[in-house]
Design an enzyme around this catalytic site. Sequence first.
Site, PDB file in Angstrom:
ATOM      1  N   THR A  20       0.791  -1.234   0.000  1.00  0.00           N
ATOM      2  CA  THR A  20       0.000   0.000   0.000  1.00  0.00           C
ATOM      3  C   THR A  20       0.823   1.284   0.000  1.00  0.00           C
ATOM      4  O   THR A  20       0.304   2.339  -0.376  1.00  0.00           O
ATOM      5  CB  THR A  20      -0.930   0.034   1.238  1.00  0.00           C
ATOM      6  OG1 THR A  20      -0.144  -0.154   2.428  1.00  0.00           O
ATOM      7  CG2 THR A  20      -1.979  -1.057   1.152  1.00  0.00           C
ATOM      8  N   PHE A  51       0.250   4.353   8.756  1.00  0.00           N
ATOM      9  CA  PHE A  51       0.772   5.323   7.789  1.00  0.00           C
ATOM     10  C   PHE A  51       1.348   4.647   6.547  1.00  0.00           C
ATOM     11  O   PHE A  51       1.992   5.291   5.721  1.00  0.00           O
ATOM     12  CB  PHE A  51       1.845   6.209   8.450  1.00  0.00           C
ATOM     13  CG  PHE A  51       2.955   5.445   9.118  1.00  0.00           C
ATOM     14  CD1 PHE A  51       4.113   5.124   8.437  1.00  0.00           C
ATOM     15  CD2 PHE A  51       2.832   5.043  10.446  1.00  0.00           C
ATOM     16  CE1 PHE A  51       5.129   4.421   9.048  1.00  0.00           C
ATOM     17  CE2 PHE A  51       3.848   4.342  11.069  1.00  0.00           C
ATOM     18  CZ  PHE A  51       5.007   4.019  10.372  1.00  0.00           C
ATOM     19  N   TYR A  52       1.101   3.357   6.395  1.00  0.00           N
ATOM     20  CA  TYR A  52       1.523   2.652   5.187  1.00  0.00           C
ATOM     21  C   TYR A  52       0.465   2.848   4.109  1.00  0.00           C
ATOM     22  O   TYR A  52      -0.330   1.961   3.820  1.00  0.00           O
ATOM     23  CB  TYR A  52       1.703   1.156   5.464  1.00  0.00           C
ATOM     24  CG  TYR A  52       2.911   0.793   6.293  1.00  0.00           C
ATOM     25  CD1 TYR A  52       3.889   1.729   6.621  1.00  0.00           C
ATOM     26  CD2 TYR A  52       3.079  -0.509   6.761  1.00  0.00           C
ATOM     27  CE1 TYR A  52       4.987   1.377   7.384  1.00  0.00           C
ATOM     28  CE2 TYR A  52       4.181  -0.862   7.524  1.00  0.00           C
ATOM     29  CZ  TYR A  52       5.135   0.084   7.833  1.00  0.00           C
ATOM     30  OH  TYR A  52       6.213  -0.272   8.589  1.00  0.00           O
ATOM     31  N   GLY A  53       0.475   4.032   3.513  1.00  0.00           N
ATOM     32  CA  GLY A  53      -0.528   4.373   2.534  1.00  0.00           C
ATOM     33  C   GLY A  53      -1.391   5.516   3.033  1.00  0.00           C
ATOM     34  O   GLY A  53      -1.291   5.936   4.187  1.00  0.00           O
ATOM     35  N   LYS A  82       2.129  -0.463  13.384  1.00  0.00           N
ATOM     36  CA  LYS A  82       2.882   0.754  13.692  1.00  0.00           C
ATOM     37  C   LYS A  82       1.989   1.971  13.540  1.00  0.00           C
ATOM     38  O   LYS A  82       1.124   2.025  12.667  1.00  0.00           O
ATOM     39  CB  LYS A  82       4.067   0.914  12.735  1.00  0.00           C
ATOM     40  CG  LYS A  82       5.204  -0.035  12.911  1.00  0.00           C
ATOM     41  CD  LYS A  82       6.432   0.518  12.162  1.00  0.00           C
ATOM     42  CE  LYS A  82       7.480  -0.535  11.964  1.00  0.00           C
ATOM     43  NZ  LYS A  82       7.126  -1.485  10.888  1.00  0.00           N
TER      44      LYS A  82
END
Length: 328
Positions: A20, A51-53, A82
Amino acid sequence: MPTILGREIGSIGFGLMGFTWRANPVPHSEAIKTMKCALEAGANMWNAGTFYGPPTANSIHLLQAYFTQYPSDAPKVLLSVKGGMNVAKHSADSSKANLTRDVDDALKILGGLKSIDIFQCGRVDPEIPIEETMEVMKGFVKEGKIGGIGLSEVGAKTIRRAAKIHPIAAVEVEFSLFSPDILENDVAATCAELGIPIVAYSPLGRGFLTGQIKTYADVTEQHKFGPRFAEENFAKNLELVETIRRVAEKKGVTSAQLALGWVRAYSGRDGNPIIVPLPGATKVERVEENCKLVDLTEEELKEIGDILKSMPVKGARVPKFIEHLAWA
């Protein structure tokens, strides 16, 4: 098998970031096939990020799609999430309000399909003492929002300070043939002393050690943020990769399998803690490759050690704009 929070996990973990956090995210249908393959191959510790994407299409949304399709897989997966970051400012934000929002939003997206087994801040907030962050996270555990607390990209002193507030489920730090820092900066020794497992992110040198990058033309724009992929360092580092590839070829394995085997070789060895490599992969064939466990002999470890001494990696481990968050 290694254990985290009293649960058995595979010898190889699985990072979801690559699905992502990219210009062209992997379609859910394709990603889910790869995730299913990882679980069936024994890689049952998964790492995601709020916050991955983008906020409406990050890895938590991907997990929601996966567990909607495979609800019975939820108890099989040890999920680490995370949060606590301000991506726009390339910094950490461990304020109580931000952490609460991250945890609550993730739980809302997951919709009861899957619990958060471990929650950790992506980096240590330089503006907030780790003790304050731990107290907030400790509250999440007491409320039943998360199962345990992890740490990411931390130094030995921070680990000790945090562990005084609440037991640490796992410490996630970079560890690879390109980045053996934890063996020298007291992080591994501290985790061993405190009985904390290490989850080794970027065990394939951020993709450099996969053997897929053969010329500078193969370096993506995202990779170019990494100093070791910079044009002035690339050729020398590629020489190291090629030398490692020849060792792998001699053993009859891939470069990636050798690199992961090297990380695993330090798990519980020479006073080190349990170490579980956490490679990311977006294709089934890469997952299958990574999950084929390769053990290294003492002679092979020495050979690789001699190579690393004679061919040191060129370039800093992280880009300059986030240096202040490294080994915090």
